[in-house]
Design a protein around this motif. Structure first.
Motif, PDB file in Angstrom:
ATOM      1  N   VAL A 327      45.217  -5.781 105.410  1.00  0.00           N
ATOM      2  CA  VAL A 327      44.433  -5.849 104.182  1.00  0.00           C
ATOM      3  C   VAL A 327      42.941  -5.763 104.471  1.00  0.00           C
ATOM      4  O   VAL A 327      42.425  -6.392 105.399  1.00  0.00           O
ATOM      5  N   GLN A 328      42.229  -4.985 103.662  1.00  0.00           N
ATOM      6  CA  GLN A 328      40.767  -4.920 103.648  1.00  0.00           C
ATOM      7  C   GLN A 328      40.277  -5.150 102.224  1.00  0.00           C
ATOM      8  O   GLN A 328      40.972  -4.811 101.267  1.00  0.00           O
ATOM      9  N   HIS A 329      39.078  -5.730 102.072  1.00  0.00           N
ATOM     10  CA  HIS A 329      38.456  -5.913 100.754  1.00  0.00           C
ATOM     11  C   HIS A 329      39.394  -6.648  99.799  1.00  0.00           C
ATOM     12  O   HIS A 329      39.693  -6.179  98.696  1.00  0.00           O
ATOM     13  N   SER A 330      39.831  -7.813 100.215  1.00  0.00           N
ATOM     14  CA  SER A 330      40.816  -8.561  99.427  1.00  0.00           C
ATOM     15  C   SER A 330      40.266  -9.033  98.085  1.00  0.00           C
ATOM     16  O   SER A 330      41.036  -9.462  97.222  1.00  0.00           O
ATOM     17  N   GLY A 343      40.395 -11.764 106.226  1.00  0.00           N
ATOM     18  CA  GLY A 343      39.757 -12.344 107.403  1.00  0.00           C
ATOM     19  C   GLY A 343      38.291 -12.648 107.236  1.00  0.00           C
ATOM     20  O   GLY A 343      37.676 -13.268 108.106  1.00  0.00           O
ATOM     21  N   SER A 344      37.695 -12.232 106.108  1.00  0.00           N
ATOM     22  CA  SER A 344      36.265 -12.475 105.922  1.00  0.00           C
ATOM     23  C   SER A 344      35.950 -13.945 105.694  1.00  0.00           C
ATOM     24  O   SER A 344      34.793 -14.348 105.803  1.00  0.00           O
ATOM     25  N   GLU A 372      30.718  -1.931 112.410  1.00  0.00           N
ATOM     26  CA  GLU A 372      30.402  -2.993 113.360  1.00  0.00           C
ATOM     27  C   GLU A 372      31.154  -4.283 113.059  1.00  0.00           C
ATOM     28  O   GLU A 372      31.298  -5.146 113.932  1.00  0.00           O
ATOM     29  N   ARG A 373      31.668  -4.418 111.845  1.00  0.00           N
ATOM     30  CA  ARG A 373      32.444  -5.611 111.485  1.00  0.00           C
ATOM     31  C   ARG A 373      33.946  -5.390 111.624  1.00  0.00           C
ATOM     32  O   ARG A 373      34.739  -6.247 111.258  1.00  0.00           O
TER      33      ARG A 373
END
Length: 481
Positions: A327-330, A343-344, A372-373
């Motif tokens: 998952v990205q941008h949850s 994870g953010s 970079e993140r």
């Protein structure tokens, strides 16, 4: 066809007489009628022009006798199933149940309402061109081995035909793909109360106004073969503020040219004829630049492409890796209510569909690089729109001998782009057309299977979020992180 019109069914049989059982796919398989009996007529299939033993020609109309069946005007829109039953056996043949959709001696058709949009603002497109491409015209006890993949017929052009593999859509065959992708998803749609109407690829090809009454177009499952008119009409729908959800993969890979009064098509593909590729490069790949292809990458419409995705190399449908999408941008609206994390917040990164065979059997992706993140971002190098936001990623292994993992690539891609060594991944994402509608792409053929069978609550909730938001024009990708 429209409710109230006559269904033209073409049948060859050695039975003295037969009946036709008609069912509608919904939350369950609903029996509708059993017209007949009709007199049976036997017609032999046309031989293959190149003479492979036992093969029939996939390139010509088989000329089966036509039977007209009146469809009542009050039948609801939907995908219907026709089952052929010998008259003398009909009492011994039970009616079909939900698990009996796949098989021979049956065919499906679409019923549309007399007033389009009167039953719902979502239009479900059944990928009929792809079905015909794979249909080998077998019957239960005989293999005929004729399709775009089995003993295809290649023409060099002329006599009104472009160069490429010729295929008639007037050939018999069984029902397979409808049972795998469409039936469980349609049942889920109706259980959840979504008001949906239906069309075929040919409907979208023929009618530039087809999408005007609808807010959301659905592409479901395996949607590989598209005509230029289909793309033009879908793009116009997006520019006008309509939305599209591609719950599919290998989407818009080959261009097709309709022929024979729209009863057949030609596509210059990489399918071999008697072990030889008749013409390379195959010029009907959408993404490849002219003169070696069409030069309009499917990414510009869908956001993703099979050349950046891959496929399961084992038996279809087979078992597959079950890691799911990272998952990205949850915080995006697509993930609302799922509880999934990216994870953010310092916690672990969740995976959508983990534990299910969500990825595959074929999947599409976008060219991407990690920032970079460690967040994957589309580069746009392959034609993916700049607004495309990657929401889920499953990295694929390069092609090798280990068949326990999904493999990236299609032989056309490494051959044509040998310098490309970046990662490939099944990709879920969303983008918005400038001044227009929103596109969601699932990036995998089996999204509707996992959702329809309710195998993962996250996939179900994401699907509901997509349908609920995009079934209203102007309510698309307005909340981006």
């Amino acid at each position: 066809m429209t409710a109230g019109e006559a269904l033209a069914l073409h049948v060859s049989t050695d039975a003295a007489a037969f009946r036709v059982r008609l069912y509608r796919l919904g939350r369950e398989l609903e029996f509708m009628a059993e017209p007949g009996p009709y007199p049976g007529v036997r017609k032999e299939p046309p031989p293959h022009p190149d003479g492979p033993a036992g093969a029939a020609s996939p390139a010509v109309d088989w000329g089966f006798p036509e039977y007209l069946i009146e469809v009542p005007g009050d039948w609801p829109p939907g995908i219907y199933l026709a089952q052929l039953v010998e008259e003398e056996r009909r009492e011994a043949v039970p009616r079909l149940g939900d698990g009996d959709i796949e098989g021979f001696a049956r065919e499906f058709f679409v019923v549309r309402p007399r007033r389009p949009g009167s039953h719902g603002r979502i239009l479900y497109k059944k990928s009929t061109f792809t079905r015909h491409a794979y249909n080998r015209a077998d019957r239960e006890d005989v293999r005929r081995d004729g399709s775009l993949y089995d003993n295809p017929v290649y023409g060099t052009g002329g006599d009104g035909y472009p160069r490429g593999h010729r295929l008639s859509m007037r050939r018999p065959g069984g029902v397979i793909d409808l049972a795998w992708w469409d039936a469980p998803f349609i049942a889920w749609l109706e259980r959840c109360g979504y008001a949906v109407e239906y069309c075929t690829d040919l409907d979208l090809h023929r009618d530039p106004e087809l999408l005007a009454p609808y807010d959301l177009l659905l592409s479901v499952g395996h949607d590989e073969y598209w005509s230029p008119a289909m793309r033009e009409h879908t793009a116009a729908h997006l520019r006008a503020g309509g939305n599209v959800a591609f719950l599919s993969a290998n989407t818009c890979w080959w261009r097709v040219h309709l022929t024979d009064d729209d009863t057949g098509f030609v596509s210059d593909t990489d399918h071999h004829v008697d072990g030889v590729f008749p013409h390379l490069p195959s010029t009907d790949l959408w993404w490849a630049a002219p003169p070696d292809g069409v030069g309009t990458p499917e990414n510009t419409l869908t956001g993703v492409s099979f050349r950046n995705g891959g496929m399961w190399p084992g038996e279809w449908p087979g078992d597959r890796p079950r890691a799911g999408y990272r998952v990205q941008h949850s915080g995006h609206w697509v993930f609302e209510g799922t509880g999934l994390r990216d994870g953010s917040d310092g916690g672990p990164v969740d995976r959508l569909g983990a534990g299910t065979p969500l990825i595959g059997y074929e999947c599409d992706g976008a060219a991407f690089a990690y920032d970079e993140r460690g967040v994957a971002r589309a580069t746009g190098a392959d034609g993916t729109p700049g607004s495309f936001l990657i929401l889920g990623l499953y990295e694929l292994e390069p092609v090798n001998e280990d068949v326990t993992t999904m493999k990236w690539g299609h032989w056309n891609c490494p051959v044509r782009e040998p310098e490309r060594t970046g990662p490939r991944a099944a990709t879920m994402g969303v983008h918005t057309v400038d001044g227009g509608g929103t596109v969601f792409t699932a990036g995998t053929t089996d999204w509707p299977v996992v959702c329809g069978r309710e195998e993962d609550p996250g996939v179900v909730r994401v699907t509901r979020n997509v349908l609920d938001r995009l079934s209203r024009r102007g309510a698309g990708d307005t909340a981006r992180p």
